[in-house]
Design an enzyme around this catalytic site. Sequence first.
Site, PDB file in Angstrom:
ATOM      1  N   GLY A  10      25.679  72.282  11.439  1.00  0.00           N
ATOM      2  CA  GLY A  10      24.622  72.210  12.459  1.00  0.00           C
ATOM      3  C   GLY A  10      23.332  72.796  11.884  1.00  0.00           C
ATOM      4  N   LYS A 144      28.942  80.344  21.210  1.00  0.00           N
ATOM      5  CA  LYS A 144      29.385  80.036  22.552  1.00  0.00           C
ATOM      6  C   LYS A 144      28.943  78.630  22.930  1.00  0.00           C
ATOM      7  CE  LYS A 144      27.034  81.277  26.251  1.00  0.00           C
ATOM      8  NZ  LYS A 144      25.817  80.606  26.719  1.00  0.00           N
ATOM      9  N   ASP A 173      28.532  86.538  20.689  1.00  0.00           N
ATOM     10  CA  ASP A 173      27.851  86.712  21.969  1.00  0.00           C
ATOM     11  C   ASP A 173      26.544  87.375  21.558  1.00  0.00           C
ATOM     12  OD1 ASP A 173      26.723  87.949  24.252  1.00  0.00           O
ATOM     13  OD2 ASP A 173      28.620  87.688  25.290  1.00  0.00           O
ATOM     14  N   HIS A 174      25.464  86.623  21.540  1.00  0.00           N
ATOM     15  CA  HIS A 174      24.266  87.166  20.881  1.00  0.00           C
ATOM     16  C   HIS A 174      23.711  88.403  21.593  1.00  0.00           C
ATOM     17  CE1 HIS A 174      21.952  84.840  23.841  1.00  0.00           C
ATOM     18  NE2 HIS A 174      20.901  85.553  23.523  1.00  0.00           N
ATOM     19  N   LYS A 178      21.777  92.624  20.448  1.00  0.00           N
ATOM     20  CA  LYS A 178      20.504  93.198  20.928  1.00  0.00           C
ATOM     21  C   LYS A 178      20.537  94.714  20.763  1.00  0.00           C
ATOM     22  CE  LYS A 178      19.599  89.494  24.273  1.00  0.00           C
ATOM     23  NZ  LYS A 178      18.411  88.762  23.914  1.00  0.00           N
ATOM     24  N   GLU A 212      15.891  85.101  34.410  1.00  0.00           N
ATOM     25  CA  GLU A 212      15.035  84.310  33.524  1.00  0.00           C
ATOM     26  C   GLU A 212      14.008  83.545  34.343  1.00  0.00           C
ATOM     27  OE1 GLU A 212      17.250  82.546  29.989  1.00  0.00           O
ATOM     28  OE2 GLU A 212      18.726  82.377  31.580  1.00  0.00           O
ATOM     29  N   ASP A 231      27.752  80.156  31.923  1.00  0.00           N
ATOM     30  CA  ASP A 231      26.718  80.260  30.885  1.00  0.00           C
ATOM     31  C   ASP A 231      26.315  81.711  30.597  1.00  0.00           C
ATOM     32  OD1 ASP A 231      24.769  78.962  29.141  1.00  0.00           O
ATOM     33  OD2 ASP A 231      23.250  79.718  30.545  1.00  0.00           O
ATOM     34  N   HIS A 236      27.710  87.208  28.472  1.00  0.00           N
ATOM     35  CA  HIS A 236      26.717  88.281  28.347  1.00  0.00           C
ATOM     36  C   HIS A 236      26.834  89.339  29.444  1.00  0.00           C
ATOM     37  CE1 HIS A 236      25.271  85.309  25.662  1.00  0.00           C
ATOM     38  NE2 HIS A 236      24.482  84.656  26.487  1.00  0.00           N
TER      39      HIS A 236
HETATM   40  C1  BG6 Z   1      22.297  81.763  26.367  1.00  0.00           C
HETATM   41  C2  BG6 Z   1      22.394  80.840  27.553  1.00  0.00           C
HETATM   42  O1  BG6 Z   1      23.569  82.195  25.968  1.00  0.00           O
HETATM   43  O2  BG6 Z   1      21.502  82.901  26.703  1.00  0.00           O
HETATM   44  C3  BG6 Z   1      21.013  80.429  28.020  1.00  0.00           C
HETATM   45  O3  BG6 Z   1      23.149  79.708  27.196  1.00  0.00           O
HETATM   46  C4  BG6 Z   1      20.153  81.647  28.279  1.00  0.00           C
HETATM   47  O4  BG6 Z   1      21.081  79.611  29.191  1.00  0.00           O
HETATM   48  C5  BG6 Z   1      20.163  82.575  27.074  1.00  0.00           C
HETATM   49  O5  BG6 Z   1      18.830  81.201  28.530  1.00  0.00           O
HETATM   50  C6  BG6 Z   1      19.445  83.866  27.359  1.00  0.00           C
HETATM   51  O6  BG6 Z   1      19.328  84.590  26.180  1.00  0.00           O
HETATM   52  P1  BG6 Z   1      18.139  85.627  25.954  1.00  0.00           P
HETATM   53  O7  BG6 Z   1      18.448  86.268  24.647  1.00  0.00           O
HETATM   54  O8  BG6 Z   1      16.867  84.827  25.961  1.00  0.00           O
HETATM   55  O9  BG6 Z   1      18.180  86.558  27.130  1.00  0.00           O
END
Ligand code: BG6
Length: 493
Positions: A10, A144, A173-174, A178, A212, A231, A236
């Site tokens: 990817g 994910k 899980d990004h 953070k 968001e 999602d 998260h």
């Molecule tokens: C992602 C979701 O995992 O996290 C998105 O799929 C979301 O829908 C995003 O917008 C939010 O990430 P961050 O780092 O911008 O808060």
Amino acid sequence: MSSYHFVIFGGTGDLARRKLLPAFYDLLSGNLLPEDFKIISIGRRFRVKDEYLSALLPFIKNNIRYSFEEKNWEILRDSIVYLQMDIEEEQGYDKLKNILQKKESQRIFYMALAPHFFEPVVEHLDEKGLVENQAGMSRLVIEKPFGSDFPSARKLNNKISSVFPEENIYRIDHYLGKEMLQNILVIRFANMFFEPLWNRKYIDNIQIVSTETTGVGDRGEYYDQSGVVRDMVQNHMLQLLTITAMEPPVNMDADSIRSEKVKVLKSLKKIDENNIQQYTVRGQYGSGSVNGEEVRSYKKEDGVADDSTTETFAALKLFIDSLRWQGVPFYLKSGKRLSEKLTQITVEFKKQFHPYYQKEHPDLNPDLLVIRIQPRESVFFQFNAKEPGPQQSIVSEQMDFCQNCDPHSSTPGAYERLIRDLFAGDSTLFTRWDEVEYSWKFVDSIISAWQEQKLEFPNYKAGSEGPAAAQKMLKKDGRKWWQINPDTTGGNL
Ligand code: BG6
């Protein structure tokens, strides 16, 4: 000295261009990459490396935190091997094998792909014997969503773990990358004045919010099958919850921490058709105005069904059945197209004043500790103090330690941290299978109970605070959502 091959499936996609390769650039600028590594970027879109690089360059320039320097770009460019291949066809894997065999290396396979490709790619890697070499077992990195419910996650897990051992699987899980999320552990366990109070005796409730302003953008098709619980909450939000609520781990290594997180997930009080009404609110945005811009409703977004019942907002009231947290509500809230972009954890302490203050000042604010994850990265306190002067007035005072408010500060992005950990083989900030398992089981039950409930959507305006029912849920409990964001309120409540 170890040598590495970092293979991105990817490589021409959004994630690779906006997040992964810019993170590589930043790591390189900070001198934090291993000396001997190659990135093999796999895609179909471009024929040759030069075309790929020209398309990549603007993404690098727009998404890095260090200033752009030609010499660093040259180093990054030289470390990239572009491989045009169709990941569904076998021949491509032979080409990949040829490249990988040029040097014994620790291999890291990164799936920055649509989820339906995860299993076939792993199968091909296995069939072609690419998973193990003299440098050892390769690492597999999975983005994910890890499944769309518990059965699909288990199926995916069975497949990948028949090829890779658990310790070599890195589920992303990004949020765990953070900075402020990692800081929660330090705040809780490296300070004397939090841990003794961190329980049901002193804490009234905890609010975990991740809102968001953006809508679903060009991901309508994916999102409409998903919704905010799959999602954001399953991953998260529940990660934020477990780190906030877990018991002190015996050690700060990956397994000790992850075992404590799993215990929290296992102790969550089940939400099902019997209590769904009481413990959850869901919503979907209509049209409205966000930051002064008129935006369309969710149902009018590209890829979304006209009669969609997918939720873009959820507020949940959770309980953890443990000695520490018995009876303390954890309120979670997440949604798209809300009034602000904000992720934070608010700990509201119990009111326990001296009888004199209870009588004379019955309306005092409770003490609050707010850990802000983003956009501001800070730790904020609110406490009561005497207003200077002859009168006996008490006011709420606020102290704010902000680590990214200095315009010269620059916090490493989540992917920088995660990529470094991938090279180092440290899985602390990646989710273990049982975390995924229990979080899916918990949210599956909510999603299935919602199916029985018929609601009229949309039920909140874009740019608002979400459905009125979310405010009511706390009001019924004699509480409110704390809106503390000094960026917009100047610190006032
Ligand atoms: C992602 C979701 O995992 O996290 C998105 O799929 C979301 O829908 C995003 O917008 C939010 O990430 P961050 O780092 O911008 O808060």
